[in-house]
Motif scaffolding. Structure first.
Motif: not given
Length: 317
Positions: A69-95
């Motif tokens: 649904t449109p709501a599901g598509a928005e969740l997936l779009r925003a979720g991809e951004y959140l997952l990328n941010e989590l990966d970036a945060v994990a890398q920053r924390v490590k460094r």
């Protein structure tokens, strides 16, 4: 159904977002269950739990395929951004754990050449350092004040001596100032050196001291003289180019406009100005293996060409 503002964060977990993505990509709950190694009924139950938590339908069940649904598509779009941010945060924390600061704040006085400062920022980012930079624009005593108050890790262009515990400083260089006016300013036509009597009837342009304590410093203002106060040295330059007032300008900043005939240098009976400035930092923040970002900047400032460029390489605006 949950009420607004009470959506559990677990609904937006990385596992749940991956589950929604698999269903959308494969087009069916059964296919997603096989890929994820789940029983189809368990996957369907998880999807319904997520929908209940968010109080929305994520998939249109009237279609033969599982269509977002449109709501599901928005969740997936925003979720991809959140997952990328989590990966970036994990890398920053490590460094950061290896000695890089999460953030480095640099206070740059109005005398500092912005182009050179940003070129240094570019070189810093090219190292791949995880530290986030923050630049503060300060003037006169405010440049030292933010360093002393702990609001900056490094201060460029300090005009005063540092005597505070835990702070160190080194010479940045000297800056010559010239008294300059626009060609159409009344003082441009005055013969010989300008006296206080010549200058006093005309408006001065002054850069405001950024200190938060008291009235701050002021230089070369005569009692009773009208003053236009501006926030930065580039505002002061622009005001004087427009003939709104007169005053001393750093020669490196004014030189292109002098050469182009847009500013006229006037001799004054006051002593010609040349000031020595320094840079200062918190010595405790580069102890041991910590403070790698600050240490990088201090290493750049050891080079005479870098220090000279910060004071003298102003590009014409």
């Amino acid at each position: 159904m949950p009420t607004s503002g009470t959506i559990p964060r677990s609904a937006l977990s990385a596992d749940n977002l991956a589950l929604i993505e698999a269903v959308s990509r494969l087009g069916s709950m059964a296919a997603a269950a096989r890929e994820l190694g789940m029983v189809p009924s368990a996957l369907t139950y998880r999807v319904r739990q997520i929908e209940d938590a968010l109080d929305v339908l994520l998939f249109d069940r009237s279609a033969r395929r599982a269509v977002l649904t449109p709501a599901g598509a928005e969740l997936l779009r925003a979720g991809e951004y959140l997952l990328n941010e989590l990966d970036a945060v994990a890398q920053r924390v490590k460094r950061v754990a290896t000695g890089w600061e999460p953030q480095l704040t640099i206070a740059a006085d109005a005398l500092i050449a912005r182009d050179t400062l940003f070129e240094l920022c570019e070189a810093f980012y090219a190292t791949g350092a995880p530290t986030q930079l923050r630049i503060r624009s300060e003037t006169l005593s405010g440049t030292l004040e933010v360093l002393q108050n702990g609001l900056a890790d490094l201060a460029l262009g300090i005009a005063a001596q540092i005597s505070s515990p835990g702070l160190q400083s080194a010479t940045l260089g000297s800056v010559s100032f010239v008294y300059a006016v626009a060609p159409h300013h009344p003082l441009a036509a005055v013969e010989g050196s300008l006296s206080e009597q010549d200058i006093r009837p005309h408006r001065a342009v002054a850069v405001a001291d950024s200190t938060q304590r008291g009235r701050g410093m002021s230089h070369n203002l005569l009692p009773g003289q009208d003053v236009l106060t501006v926030p930065t040295m580039h505002h002061k330059l622009e005001a004087q180019l427009r003939g709104l007032g007169s005053g001393f300008l750093p020669l490196p900043l004014a030189q292109p406009y002098i050469a182009a005939g847009r500013l006229v240098v006037k001799s004054v009976q006051q002593t010609e100005r040349q000031i020595r400035v320094a840079y200062g930092w918190h010595s405790t923040r580069v102890a041991g293996d910590s403070g790698r970002a600050l240490r990088w900047w201090l290493d750049q400032l050891k080079h005479e060409r870098t220090r000279d460029a910060l004071l003298n390489r102003h590009h014409q605006q």
